[in-house]
Scaffold this motif. Structure first.
Motif, mmCIF file in Angstrom:
data_model
loop_
_atom_site.group_PDB
_atom_site.id
_atom_site.type_symbol
_atom_site.label_atom_id
_atom_site.label_comp_id
_atom_site.label_asym_id
_atom_site.label_seq_id
_atom_site.Cartn_x
_atom_site.Cartn_y
_atom_site.Cartn_z
ATOM 1 N N SER A 3 0.782 0.025 -1.553
ATOM 2 C CA SER A 3 0.409 -1.588 -0.858
ATOM 3 C C SER A 3 1.893 -2.756 -1.026
ATOM 4 N N ALA A 4 2.156 -2.655 -1.942
ATOM 5 C CA ALA A 4 3.957 -3.244 -3.026
ATOM 6 C C ALA A 4 4.889 -3.164 -1.534
ATOM 7 N N LEU A 5 4.642 -1.762 -1.060
ATOM 8 C CA LEU A 5 5.501 -1.352 0.225
ATOM 9 C C LEU A 5 5.315 -2.388 1.629
ATOM 10 N N THR A 6 3.914 -1.924 1.671
ATOM 11 C CA THR A 6 3.464 -2.444 3.083
ATOM 12 C C THR A 6 3.462 -3.947 2.334
ATOM 13 N N HIS A 26 11.619 -0.688 10.470
ATOM 14 C CA HIS A 26 11.296 -0.147 9.254
ATOM 15 C C HIS A 26 10.316 0.649 9.156
ATOM 16 N N VAL A 27 10.526 1.661 8.716
ATOM 17 C CA VAL A 27 9.130 2.491 7.893
ATOM 18 C C VAL A 27 9.004 2.415 6.859
ATOM 19 N N ALA A 28 8.072 2.111 5.944
ATOM 20 C CA ALA A 28 7.440 2.928 4.480
ATOM 21 C C ALA A 28 6.767 3.825 4.394
ATOM 22 N N ILE A 29 6.848 4.381 3.708
ATOM 23 C CA ILE A 29 6.358 6.005 3.337
ATOM 24 C C ILE A 29 5.908 5.960 1.706
ATOM 25 N N SER A 30 5.190 6.371 1.222
ATOM 26 C CA SER A 30 4.392 6.312 -0.444
ATOM 27 C C SER A 30 4.674 7.970 -0.185
ATOM 28 N N THR A 31 5.061 8.051 -1.373
ATOM 29 C CA THR A 31 5.432 8.716 -1.526
ATOM 30 C C THR A 31 5.648 9.303 -3.129
#
Length: 171
Positions: A40-43, A57-62
């Motif tokens: 959620s913080a990344l988004t 830009h791309v966000a990948i939760s990992t």
């Protein structure tokens, strides 16, 4: 600084230092791959980044402490990108005073907590650097930036923590 046409992967992207890296890179034309465990913080942060001509830009939760999660992220980056110009290993397992075996007296610190910190702080950096090298070789003047703590250079001064719940874990 000119990051035009550069692709930069930043781990720990949702944290204070990671956000600073991402903002500066995007403001100077670089395309960011944001990696952090907080989806959620990344988004939310992804929406605030300035757009760039070279692509979204791309966000990948990992979870970098989890080998399967790490491997899925690496696989996605390798499949989705032709090159990587900069890898910023910025994520850190920092824990807090509520984590069992973390900031306890040295004799009471937990091997499991130690292992979790080593997975994120060292093993993930090594593996990302190793597995993303083929993409880095396709980049322009590729670089790997490993961000560390001052405690990687000098031992902690424990008097700083007197009278607080803070401590300094061995990891």
């Amino acid at each position: 600084m000119n990051f035009n046409e550069k692709v930069v992967l930043i781990t720990g992207a949702a944290g204070f230092i990671g956000r600073t890296f991402c903002n500066d890179i995007a403001k100077n034309g670089g395309r960011c791959i944001l990696v952090d465990r907080e989806s959620s913080a990344l988004t939310d942060f992804l929406r605030d980044l300035p757009s760039v001509e070279s692509g979204p830009h791309v966000a990948i939760s990992t979870d970098l402490g989890d080998m399967t999660s790490r491997h899925l992220m690496i696989e996605r980056v390798v499949n989705d990108f032709e090159k990587l110009d900069i890898l910023v290993n910025n994520a850190a397992y920092t824990g807090d005073a509520t984590l069992s075996g973390w900031v306890d007296d040295f004799e009471k610190q937990s091997i499991d907590t130690w292992s979790s910190a080593i997975q994120v702080n060292l093993t993930a950096c090594f593996e990302l650097s190793q597995k993303l090298t083929p993409l880095l070789k396709n980049g322009i003047n590729p670089s790997i930036l490993n961000v560390g703590s001052i405690y990687g250079m000098i031992g902690p001064t424990f008097s700083f923590y007197e009278g607080t719940d803070m401590g300094n874990p061995a990891a």
